[in-house]
Design an enzyme around this catalytic site. Structure first.
Site, PDB file in Angstrom:
ATOM      1  N   TRP A  29      -1.365   3.963  -3.259  1.00 60.90           N
ATOM      2  CA  TRP A  29      -1.099   3.656  -1.854  1.00 60.90           C
ATOM      3  C   TRP A  29       0.190   4.292  -1.320  1.00 60.90           C
ATOM      4  O   TRP A  29       0.823   3.757  -0.425  1.00 60.90           O
ATOM      5  CB  TRP A  29      -1.081   2.139  -1.617  1.00 60.90           C
ATOM      6  CG  TRP A  29      -2.291   1.456  -2.139  1.00 60.90           C
ATOM      7  CD1 TRP A  29      -3.545   1.459  -1.592  1.00 60.90           C
ATOM      8  CD2 TRP A  29      -2.395   0.657  -3.337  1.00 60.90           C
ATOM      9  NE1 TRP A  29      -4.416   0.725  -2.360  1.00 60.90           N
ATOM     10  CE2 TRP A  29      -3.733   0.219  -3.440  1.00 60.90           C
ATOM     11  CE3 TRP A  29      -1.477   0.275  -4.317  1.00 60.90           C
ATOM     12  CZ2 TRP A  29      -4.175  -0.585  -4.489  1.00 60.90           C
ATOM     13  CZ3 TRP A  29      -1.919  -0.511  -5.372  1.00 60.90           C
ATOM     14  CH2 TRP A  29      -3.254  -0.935  -5.436  1.00 60.90           C
ATOM     15  N   HIS A  30       0.556   5.435  -1.864  1.00 60.41           N
ATOM     16  CA  HIS A  30       1.784   6.109  -1.422  1.00 60.41           C
ATOM     17  C   HIS A  30       1.469   7.383  -0.641  1.00 60.41           C
ATOM     18  O   HIS A  30       2.227   8.347  -0.682  1.00 60.41           O
ATOM     19  CB  HIS A  30       2.678   6.436  -2.621  1.00 60.41           C
ATOM     20  CG  HIS A  30       3.196   5.219  -3.322  1.00 60.41           C
ATOM     21  ND1 HIS A  30       3.797   5.266  -4.558  1.00 60.41           N
ATOM     22  CD2 HIS A  30       3.193   3.906  -2.958  1.00 60.41           C
ATOM     23  CE1 HIS A  30       4.135   4.040  -4.938  1.00 60.41           C
ATOM     24  NE2 HIS A  30       3.783   3.201  -3.974  1.00 60.41           N
ATOM     25  N   TYR A  31       0.355   7.389   0.075  1.00 61.30           N
ATOM     26  CA  TYR A  31      -0.040   8.584   0.812  1.00 61.30           C
ATOM     27  C   TYR A  31       0.935   8.835   1.971  1.00 61.30           C
ATOM     28  O   TYR A  31       1.567   7.912   2.496  1.00 61.30           O
ATOM     29  CB  TYR A  31      -1.481   8.465   1.306  1.00 61.30           C
ATOM     30  CG  TYR A  31      -1.799   7.201   2.056  1.00 61.30           C
ATOM     31  CD1 TYR A  31      -1.628   7.125   3.436  1.00 61.30           C
ATOM     32  CD2 TYR A  31      -2.267   6.071   1.397  1.00 61.30           C
ATOM     33  CE1 TYR A  31      -1.908   5.971   4.129  1.00 61.30           C
ATOM     34  CE2 TYR A  31      -2.560   4.904   2.080  1.00 61.30           C
ATOM     35  CZ  TYR A  31      -2.372   4.862   3.444  1.00 61.30           C
ATOM     36  OH  TYR A  31      -2.642   3.700   4.127  1.00 61.30           O
ATOM     37  N   LYS A  67       2.137   7.900 -12.355  1.00 63.58           N
ATOM     38  CA  LYS A  67       2.002   8.418 -10.992  1.00 63.58           C
ATOM     39  C   LYS A  67       2.659   9.793 -10.946  1.00 63.58           C
ATOM     40  O   LYS A  67       3.755   9.993 -11.482  1.00 63.58           O
ATOM     41  CB  LYS A  67       2.682   7.467 -10.005  1.00 63.58           C
ATOM     42  CG  LYS A  67       2.906   8.044  -8.613  1.00 63.58           C
ATOM     43  CD  LYS A  67       3.912   7.226  -7.821  1.00 63.58           C
ATOM     44  CE  LYS A  67       4.389   7.986  -6.595  1.00 63.58           C
ATOM     45  NZ  LYS A  67       5.440   7.275  -5.847  1.00 63.58           N
TER      46      LYS A  67
END
Length: 588
Positions: free
Chosen positions: A519-521, A419
């Site tokens: 899913w870390h927006y 990531k």
């Protein structure tokens, strides 16, 4: 619905009794006397604080403020305690694969073509994620302008309820060894702290695999000061404008599950506020729906402009993630994220393992049942074998069909992912229409900035070195068995390492083609752009935003710890500053 006999029991007694319940999680549905359905709410009501969004920040914020004030917490989704897909590690993929209108996860597809999800449940993203818990770095805390001591106390407040030390299976231990052998050192052991090197982080799954979420932080609430309404869909914030230099928020309109309209207003008092905690998509969307946003967008949809705020919806980011499937010759236990390698070149390396087969009836794949391989299955939208723009429902269905045709031995293995820290690349959010239930349009511009692409390439190269490291050798095929590996990778509908003889793409193109979300927006209501350092919305009164939409960069390796901390942190600050003003007023 909670039993009436619970209504007079104090929160301390409740916590003591429930701590002796064996399974724990399913019993918590009756824990809160203040948990109600929106349909039961009066048409008009009054509160000191109205918090929009019972998510990762909203729950700790509401719990904290309830001790001195009358608080309304409005959540558009349902309770997590009655949802079996939320409750246990083994069911983790099912919620992400469920595309029904009542799912705890609402699917959306960015304009980049990457399939994603947003939370629609009390507890927010902590009900959907892979459970990893780790704090932000001290440097992040300083740059955010937070008080270090209060931040640490707020983290500890969260950790007493929802965080555990994981038990390390052999696959995760091998990943740890591989990370160290390729130079991601030192080994920092088990810690919540964010430090360069390799570490074991916390988890919100307990020893029985039961998930504990931000909703559990409502244990701390004063039940006499809090009302939580489920299935409460807020469509608009109300503002007083006439005769004022700055618009002042004074109430909200929300709809219950039967389509009935309700209004909630702030009580009289200069310090009473509305606080938006609806998430990185929901918070900027709601501000725009309420007339706070770029004038041209609002007028195009016939939304009355309360405040022309050009930065609402700007600065949207989603940390690009690329995951590699590593088939194993040996059995592998089912695990989610437990170990992380924090590199100095701007990548985080993590992993998940196990052949956890689940029969899923995902609507997104036309209702076709199939095997669901954890967080990286086609049913959850994580399809990296085709470029983002080609990840159509038909492509997902073909991938599911291919997965169903394989023997279970093909699924034995795990994923190692990288990531991108930050990221540097940003995009924007726009309204599609005036329906608050619909997703807005969002563009993340993955890899727009060259530094993000460079970090991806180095991350993929690091994963390849880990796979070849001695410490990971028990869970990967040797060069002599490469034929078996190639046979798996040509048929298995997930991503494997690029093969120089068959894959002519550049490393950069490989990153672009295989990018997925983790899913870390975040962004859309950033500090310094939309809100000030006190999280008050510029140009308005009695309105704040407290959630991940205020972040410029995603904190730590995984943000949930810091989002929960922020809810507690701002609750304490708001409460202390208000009490201090009241004391000062009495003294004068």
């Amino acid at each position: 619905m909670e039993c009436s006999t619970w209504r007079s029991v104090s929160i301390i007694i409740l916590f003591t009794i429930l701590s002796f319940v064996g399974s724990g999680y399913s019993q918590q549905a009756e824990r809160y006397s203040f948990l109600n359905q929106a349909a039961e709410a009066p048409i008009t009501s009054y509160y000191d604080y109205i918090i929009i969004g019972g998510g990762t920040a909203g729950c700790p914020l509401a719990a904290t403020l309830s001790h001195n004030y009358k608080v309304l917490l409005l959540e558009r989704g349902d309770s997590p305690y009655s949802n079996k897909n939320v409750s246990n590690l083994m069911n983790f993929p099912d919620t992400l694969a469920d595309t029904s209108p009542t799912s705890a996860a609402q699917r959306f597809v960015s304009e980049d073509g990457v399939i994603n999800s947003r939370a629609r449940v009390l507890g927010g993203g902590s009900c959907l994620n892979a459970g990893f818990y780790t704090r932000a770095s001290p440097n992040y805390v300083r740059e955010a302008g937070w008080d270090g001591r209060l931040a640490n106390e707020s983290y500890e407040w969260v950790e007493k309820v929802v965080v555990f030390e994981p038990t390390m299976p052999k696959w995760q231990t091998a990943l740890r060894n591989g990370l160290l052998e390729v130079g991601i050192t030192p080994f920092n052991g088990f810690t919540y702290d964010h430090e360069f090197g390799t570490k074991i982080g916390g988890t919100i799954f307990d020893g029985d695999g039961n998930r504990h979420t931000a909703a559990d932080l409502l244990e701390y609430a004063n039940p006499e000061g809090l009302n939580v309404l489920l299935h409460a869909r807020v469509s608009r914030i109300l503002f007083k404008i006439e005769g004022r230099v700055r618009p002042k928020a004074y109430g909200v309109i929300f709809w219950d599950q039967y389509g009935k309209r309700h209004k909630a207003y702030l009580n009289q008092g200069a310090d009473n506020e509305i606080i938006v905690s609806a998430g990185a998509l929901g918070s900027p969307q709601l501000l725009m729906m309420s007339g706070v946003g770029p004038r041209d967008q609002l007028e195009a949809l016939n939304i009355s402009v309360v405040l022309d705020q050009q930065m609402v919806g700007q600065g949207m980011s989603d940390n690009p993630m690329n995951a590699i499937f590593v088939p194993s010759p040996n059995p592998v236990a089912t695990t989610l994220i437990q170990v992380v390698g924090i590199t100095k070149f701007g990548c985080f390396i993590e992993g998940a393992s196990g052949s956890n087969f689940i029969i899923s009836g995902s609507n997104f794949t036309g209702g076709t049942p199939g095997r669901n391989f954890g967080m990286f299955s086609p049913q959850t939208g994580q399809l990296a074998t085709v470029p983002p723009k080609e990840r159509t429902p038909e492509a997902i269905a073909r991938a599911v069909e291919a997965m169903n045709s394989l023997e279970e031995s093909h699924f034995q293995g795990g994923f190692i992912l990288e990531k991108i820290r930050g990221p540097i690349s940003t995009g924007f959010l726009k309204l599609k229409n005036r329906n608050i239930d619909d997703n807005p349009s969002v563009t993340f511009n993955y890899f727009k900035e060259p530094i993000d692409l460079e970090r991806c390439v180095r991350g993929i190269q690091t994963i390849e070195r880990i796979i070849k490291s001695p410490g990971f050798s028990n869970f990967t095929y040797s060069d002599l068995q490469m034929g078996t590996l190639l046979n798996i990778s040509t048929r298995f509908p997930v991503n494997t390492l690029p093969r120089s003889s068959e894959d002519t793409r550049s490393p950069e193109q490989y990153c672009r083609d295989t990018v997925m979300t983790i899913w870390h927006y975040h962004g859309g209501c950033q500090v310094g752009q939309v809100v000030d350092l006190d999280y008050k919305v510029f140009g308005t009164d009695a309105l704040r935003v407290v959630d991940g939409s205020t972040f410029r960069f995603s904190p730590g390796t995984n943000p949930q710890a810091t989002v929960m901390m922020l809810g507690r942190y701002m609750g304490v600050r708001i409460q202390n500053e208000r009490l201090a003003r009241q004391r000062a007023a009495r003294e004068t």
